[in-house]
Design a protein around this motif. Structure first.
Motif, PDB file in Angstrom:
ATOM      1  N   ILE A 144      23.464  17.466 -14.640  1.00  9.03           N
ATOM      2  CA  ILE A 144      24.429  16.569 -13.989  1.00  9.03           C
ATOM      3  C   ILE A 144      25.732  17.314 -13.710  1.00  9.03           C
ATOM      4  N   ALA A 201      27.216  17.971  -9.993  1.00 12.44           N
ATOM      5  CA  ALA A 201      28.548  17.467  -9.632  1.00 12.44           C
ATOM      6  C   ALA A 201      29.444  18.614  -9.171  1.00 12.44           C
ATOM      7  N   VAL A 213      31.773  10.725 -10.814  1.00 13.55           N
ATOM      8  CA  VAL A 213      30.304  10.672 -10.751  1.00 13.55           C
ATOM      9  C   VAL A 213      29.692  11.365 -11.967  1.00 13.55           C
ATOM     10  N   ALA A 214      30.236  12.521 -12.324  1.00 15.11           N
ATOM     11  CA  ALA A 214      29.709  13.253 -13.488  1.00 15.11           C
ATOM     12  C   ALA A 214      29.901  12.448 -14.769  1.00 15.11           C
ATOM     13  N   SER A 236      27.606   9.369 -14.922  1.00 19.40           N
ATOM     14  CA  SER A 236      26.218   9.796 -15.134  1.00 19.40           C
ATOM     15  C   SER A 236      26.000  10.274 -16.561  1.00 19.40           C
ATOM     16  N   ALA A 289      25.885   7.362 -18.918  1.00 22.94           N
ATOM     17  CA  ALA A 289      24.595   6.668 -18.806  1.00 22.94           C
ATOM     18  C   ALA A 289      23.511   7.422 -19.585  1.00 22.94           C
ATOM     19  N   VAL A 290      23.481   8.737 -19.461  1.00 16.57           N
ATOM     20  CA  VAL A 290      22.486   9.526 -20.189  1.00 16.57           C
ATOM     21  C   VAL A 290      22.714   9.405 -21.697  1.00 16.57           C
TER      22      VAL A 290
END
Length: 73
Positions: free
Chosen positions: A19, A23, A58-59, A62, A65-66
């Motif tokens: 990720i 990014a 965005v990074a 993400s 979420a991970v």
């Protein structure tokens, strides 16, 4: 099951690194496009700052979420 797969620390770590790599690639790629095609310096600098902010956002989203999936959230 995806949650079980992400529960593996190696898989989660590799996914987070991927990720970050994506990014970073997105950020520098769009920055080149902005530098090449935007003529006005003020707009160019503003777009580069916005680009950096969006890439970081965005990074971070993400990665959160991970991590949430990795820790069973």
């Amino acid at each position: 099951d995806l949650v079980q797969l992400l529960g593996n620390p190696l898989v989660g770590t590799l996914l987070v690194l991927t990720i970050v790599s994506f990014a970073w690639h997105m950020c520098i790629g769009l920055q080149v496009v902005i530098e090449d095609y935007v003529q006005n310096e003020g707009i160019k600098i503003s777009l580069i700052i916005i680009n950096d902010f969006i890439a970081i956002l965005v990074a971070l989203v993400s990665i959160v979420a991970v991590l949430k999936l990795s820790f069973g959230g």
